[in-house]
Design an enzyme around this catalytic site. Structure first.
Site, PDB file in Angstrom:
ATOM      1  N   LYS A  73       0.858  -1.191   0.000  1.00 27.08           N
ATOM      2  CA  LYS A  73       0.000   0.000   0.000  1.00 27.08           C
ATOM      3  C   LYS A  73       0.897   1.245   0.000  1.00 27.08           C
ATOM      4  O   LYS A  73       1.846   1.321   0.761  1.00 27.08           O
ATOM      5  CB  LYS A  73      -0.912  -0.033   1.227  1.00 27.08           C
ATOM      6  CG  LYS A  73      -2.098   0.880   1.134  1.00 27.08           C
ATOM      7  CD  LYS A  73      -3.204   0.511   2.111  1.00 27.08           C
ATOM      8  CE  LYS A  73      -4.315   1.537   2.066  1.00 27.08           C
ATOM      9  NZ  LYS A  73      -5.503   1.136   2.787  1.00 27.08           N
ATOM     10  N   GLU A  96     -20.125  -3.684   9.792  1.00 28.70           N
ATOM     11  CA  GLU A  96     -21.050  -2.819  10.522  1.00 28.70           C
ATOM     12  C   GLU A  96     -22.207  -3.612  11.121  1.00 28.70           C
ATOM     13  O   GLU A  96     -22.639  -3.325  12.251  1.00 28.70           O
ATOM     14  CB  GLU A  96     -21.593  -1.719   9.602  1.00 28.70           C
ATOM     15  CG  GLU A  96     -20.570  -0.643   9.230  1.00 28.70           C
ATOM     16  CD  GLU A  96     -19.616  -1.025   8.104  1.00 28.70           C
ATOM     17  OE1 GLU A  96     -19.781  -2.118   7.508  1.00 28.70           O
ATOM     18  OE2 GLU A  96     -18.711  -0.232   7.803  1.00 28.70           O
ATOM     19  N   ARG A 103     -25.980  -0.028   6.400  1.00 31.13           N
ATOM     20  CA  ARG A 103     -25.808  -1.467   6.365  1.00 31.13           C
ATOM     21  C   ARG A 103     -26.512  -2.188   7.501  1.00 31.13           C
ATOM     22  O   ARG A 103     -26.912  -3.331   7.371  1.00 31.13           O
ATOM     23  CB  ARG A 103     -24.315  -1.782   6.576  1.00 31.13           C
ATOM     24  CG  ARG A 103     -23.440  -1.520   5.449  1.00 31.13           C
ATOM     25  CD  ARG A 103     -23.203  -2.812   4.786  1.00 31.13           C
ATOM     26  NE  ARG A 103     -22.885  -2.586   3.418  1.00 31.13           N
ATOM     27  CZ  ARG A 103     -21.743  -2.963   2.871  1.00 31.13           C
ATOM     28  NH1 ARG A 103     -20.858  -3.573   3.601  1.00 31.13           N
ATOM     29  NH2 ARG A 103     -21.537  -2.749   1.612  1.00 31.13           N
TER      30      ARG A 103
HETATM   31  C1  LIG Z   1     -19.243  -0.547   4.418  1.00 30.62           C
HETATM   32  C2  LIG Z   1     -18.016   0.332   4.482  1.00 30.62           C
HETATM   33  N1  LIG Z   1     -17.451   0.582   5.673  1.00 30.62           N
HETATM   34  C3  LIG Z   1     -16.347   1.359   5.739  1.00 30.62           C
HETATM   35  C4  LIG Z   1     -15.799   1.887   4.614  1.00 30.62           C
HETATM   36  C5  LIG Z   1     -14.603   2.845   4.706  1.00 30.62           C
HETATM   37  N2  LIG Z   1     -13.447   2.286   4.017  1.00 30.62           N
HETATM   38  C6  LIG Z   1     -13.063   2.717   2.809  1.00 30.62           C
HETATM   39  S1  LIG Z   1     -11.717   1.948   2.239  1.00 30.62           S
HETATM   40  C7  LIG Z   1     -11.586   1.038   3.649  1.00 30.62           C
HETATM   41  C8  LIG Z   1     -10.460   0.065   3.810  1.00 30.62           C
HETATM   42  C9  LIG Z   1     -10.489  -0.944   2.722  1.00 30.62           C
HETATM   43  O1  LIG Z   1      -9.394  -1.804   2.876  1.00 30.62           O
HETATM   44  P1  LIG Z   1      -9.025  -2.766   1.698  1.00 30.62           P
HETATM   45  O2  LIG Z   1     -10.264  -3.379   1.129  1.00 30.62           O
HETATM   46  O3  LIG Z   1      -8.001  -3.717   2.182  1.00 30.62           O
HETATM   47  O4  LIG Z   1      -8.435  -1.822   0.592  1.00 30.62           O
HETATM   48  P2  LIG Z   1      -7.052  -1.011   0.590  1.00 30.62           P
HETATM   49  O5  LIG Z   1      -7.415   0.415   0.842  1.00 30.62           O
HETATM   50  O6  LIG Z   1      -6.169  -1.572   1.658  1.00 30.62           O
HETATM   51  O7  LIG Z   1      -6.508  -1.204  -0.752  1.00 30.62           O
HETATM   52  C10 LIG Z   1     -12.603   1.345   4.545  1.00 30.62           C
HETATM   53  C11 LIG Z   1     -12.764   0.773   5.886  1.00 30.62           C
HETATM   54  C12 LIG Z   1     -16.434   1.604   3.389  1.00 30.62           C
HETATM   55  N3  LIG Z   1     -16.003   2.105   2.237  1.00 30.62           N
HETATM   56  N4  LIG Z   1     -17.520   0.809   3.356  1.00 30.62           N
END
Ligand SMILES: Cc1ncc(C[n+]2csc(CCOP(=O)(O)OP(=O)(O)O)c2C)c(N)n1
Length: 650
Positions: A281, A379, A407
């Site tokens: 990342k 959630e 959600r």
């Molecule tokens: C239902 C929901 N909860 C929280 C979020 C906030 N959110 C956006 S990106 C993220 C992390 C995602 O991690 P990952 O899938 O591993 O992707 P990365 O950014 O590490 O590439 C979160 C918690 C969201 N988009 N959707």
């Protein structure tokens, strides 16, 4: 010479030599860094998937093939190479490119995303449609290890394993959600990626196979069988294969030839397959690599250099204490209030769904680690888990953004409200949310949650009032939700410190003489109402301002009785107008013969823009409230002027 400028469509990627592809990756990284440093956006996630995105577009052909991006926050390279290079500089700007995939923006965007863990379901649906309608093409999706903590992903995998359609799941494993990823699945993935013996044998096989370009593609079934055989030796239990998927990986997600080979193999096997890709990342940006959490989301307009040596401002990392004398954000105010309460109340526990920094719980998690639970992007689980803790005698506070609480509607209703459990919800980002667009707006929670029996919904207007509301809510013998926007807290007013009485609001501005107009608002909009009232008074219109505090419970009849002494009642609400509390109250006023107008967001998706732009467009900004009063009461303006004249005349 720029390679990027010549990439007009993904077809142009297919003909590049790998050496040029690597140069293209560098150019794309520089463009992402420079654009995000001005416009804000998701930096680290996008820098991590540049090679993966290029490999996908080299092997697959959108829009005949479909690529679904989970969350969608990592789609920048995809956008840049699918004909949106020129528009990329308008990323996240009002009227510009969305920071998330959008079908209305390009045929290369297969599915609109923004919330996590939807990609496997959506992609499986696309594939089922292709299958049923005999349409050509593959369906591939990219899901992060963070998004894989969300329950929907498992519901979808179970179904995909049953259907057996050739769905291609790319698991982008960077061991990070926004913060470090959590949970047993995450540990499982890191065991899967980190087994040294397996890695060595795998890379040996990769080297042998990739060294045979012509034979390599012909013997891919053998390759996969060989890999499976290797995996079976070291990973007798494989979550994915047990669910009916072929499993390939883990592979280096920055190695373009390897990625392209494995993706081609995955496409050929015609069964559901998981390709486990390990990426870094923040790749290519020193600071983002070192601190991917802080560089997950960036605030707009902080210039930086593409070598990663300057200060991009992290948007999601909210310090527990505001710096200097500035007023805190609502997030910061919540972070402080929850820590103060926890000092006094040992039963208080806090729950986050992978958003501890964004929701202001970082300080709490550091100070009270044994009372803090990060459940991952889950959630629904967070809410029912909190319900269980409340039933067991604890006082849980669940901090989830308004948009993500959508959600957990059933969990809120079924597991919290119906049994009347004392769970407190801290819903940040309620109302107009800047820059992220339709999927992140917090404008639906009031309607969605006001049906929940016994749920108190409070909309505090200042930092102090937020603390009082939280204190009240944790003592309330039932469920309560606080909603507040992504904004700096307005200045304190004496009314905000008044004691809380369920269902009762407070006058924040009340003239000694009888005012003609009543402006009713809640939360941060009270400040807009106050400014509007000041402006109106300059035009001879006297307006009082009433802050509802409680959006539920609320006594519409009592409100209408009080409000009907005014000639005109303007009700502003930072949510969708249809079915709003403001609309209910306006109807009550009108049913008694009064004159009322409710203002809120229209019944259509709310696009990206700054908070100010969005409030103004909806008629909720101070100037728009003032105009509404003047438009509605042209006669009042006149009569006010007239009465001033009368007073002045001898
Ligand atoms: C239902 C929901 N909860 C929280 C979020 C906030 N959110 C956006 S990106 C993220 C992390 C995602 O991690 P990952 O899938 O591993 O992707 P990365 O950014 O590490 O590439 C979160 C918690 C969201 N988009 N959707």
């Amino acid at each position: 010479m720029s390679i990027l400028q010549d990439i007009k469509s993904p077809e142009d990627i297919k003909v590049l030599a790998y050496s040029d592809l690597r140069l293209l990756a560098s150019e794309i990284r520089a463009l992402i860094v420079s654009t995000v440093s001005i416009n804000g956006g998701h930096l680290a996630s996008n820098l991590g998937v540049v090679e993966l995105s290029l490999a996908l577009h080299r092997v697959f052909s959108t829009p005949v093939d479909n690529i679904v991006w989970d969350v969608g926050h990592q789609c920048y390279t995809h956008k840049i190479v699918t004909g949106r290079y020129e528009e990329f500089r308008r990323l996240r700007r009002s009227g510009g490119l969305s920071g998330f995939p959008k079908r209305s923006e390009s045929p290369h965007d297969s599915f609109d995303t923004g919330h996590a863990s939807t990609s496997i379901s959506a992609a499986l649906g696309l594939l089922a449609a292709k299958n049923r309608l005999a349409k050509p093409g593959s369906v591939v999706l990219v899901i992060g290890d963070g998004a894989l903590t969300g329950g929907m992903a498992y519901e979808a995998m179970s179904h995909a394993g049953q259907l057996g359609l050739p769905l291609i799941v790319i698991l982008n494993d960077n061991a990070m959600s926004i913060s470090r990823n959590v949970g047993a699945i995450s540990s499982y993935l890191s065991r899967l990626s980190a087994t040294v013996r397996y890695q060595r044998i795998r890379s040996l096989i990769d080297r042998i196979i990739l060294g045979l370009p012509w034979i390599g593609t012909r013997i891919h079934p053998l390759v996969l069988r060989l890999k499976r055989a290797v995996k079976a030796v070291f990973f007798k239990e494989s979550l994915f294969s047990d669910l009916g998927f072929e499993y390939a990986g883990p592979i280096d997600g920055h190695n373009l030839p390897l990625l392209c080979n494995v993706l081609s193999e995955a496409r050929a096997i015609k069964k559901p397959v998981v390709v486990h890709v390990v990426t870094k990342k923040g790749k290519g940006h020193r600071e983002a690599e070192a601190n991917p959490s802080a560089f997950h989301g960036l605030a707009p307009e902080k210039p930086c250099q593409s070598n990663g040596s300057s200060a991009l401002e992290p948007a999601n990392v909210t310090a527990a204490m505001p710096q200097g004398n500035r007023r805190p954000s609502f997030t910061e105010a919540f972070g402080q209030a929850v820590c103060s309460l926890a000092e006094k109340e040992e039963k208080l526990v806090a729950v986050s769904a992978a958003m501890s920094a964004g929701t202001g719980l970082s300080a709490f998690s550091a100070r009270f680690p044994e009372r803090f639970f990060d459940v991952g992007i889950a959630e629904e689980h967070a809410v029912t888990f909190a319900a269980g803790m409340a039933a067991g005698g604890l006082k849980p506070i669940v901090a989830i953004y308004s948009t993500f609480m959508q959600r957990a509607l059933d969990q809120l209703l079924h597991d919290v409200a119906l049994p009347g459990l004392p769970v407190v919800f801290a819903m940040d980002r309620a109302g107009a949310v800047p820059d992220d667009g339709e999927t992140h707006q917090g404008i639906y929670d009031i309607q969605a949650f006001k049906a929940a029996p016994g749920l108190a919904i409070i909309s505090p207007a200042s930092a102090k009032e937020l603390a009082l509301a939280l204190d009240w809510a944790t003592k309330y013998n039932g469920p309560a939700a606080l909603r507040y926007p992504k904004a700096i807290c307005p200045p304190e007013r004496p009314a905000y410190s008044e004691a809380f009485v369920p269902g009762k609001g407070v006058f924040v501005r009340r003239s000694e003489e009888k005012a003609e107009v009543l402006i009713t608002a809640s939360g941060a909009l009270v400040e807009e109402a106050l400014i509007a009232a000041d402006a109106c008074s300059e035009h001879g219109i006297c307006a009082d301002v009433y802050h509802l505090r409680f959006l539920k419970p609320i006594n519409a009849e009592a409100f209408a009785e009080m409000a009907n002494s005014y000639s005109f009642v303007l009700l502003a609400e930072e949510g969708v107008l249809s079915g709003s509390v403001a609309a209910d109250l306006a109807a009550a006023v009108k049913s008694r013969g009064g004159n009322a107008l409710a203002v809120g967001f229209a019944d259509r998706p709310l696009p990206q823009g700054s908070r100010e732009e969005l409030l103004k467009a909806a008629g909720l900004s101070a100037s728009e409230l003032q105009s509404a009063i003047q438009a509605h009461s042209g006669k009042y303006a006149k009569s006010a002027v007239d009465s001033l004249r009368l007073k002045a005349s001898p």
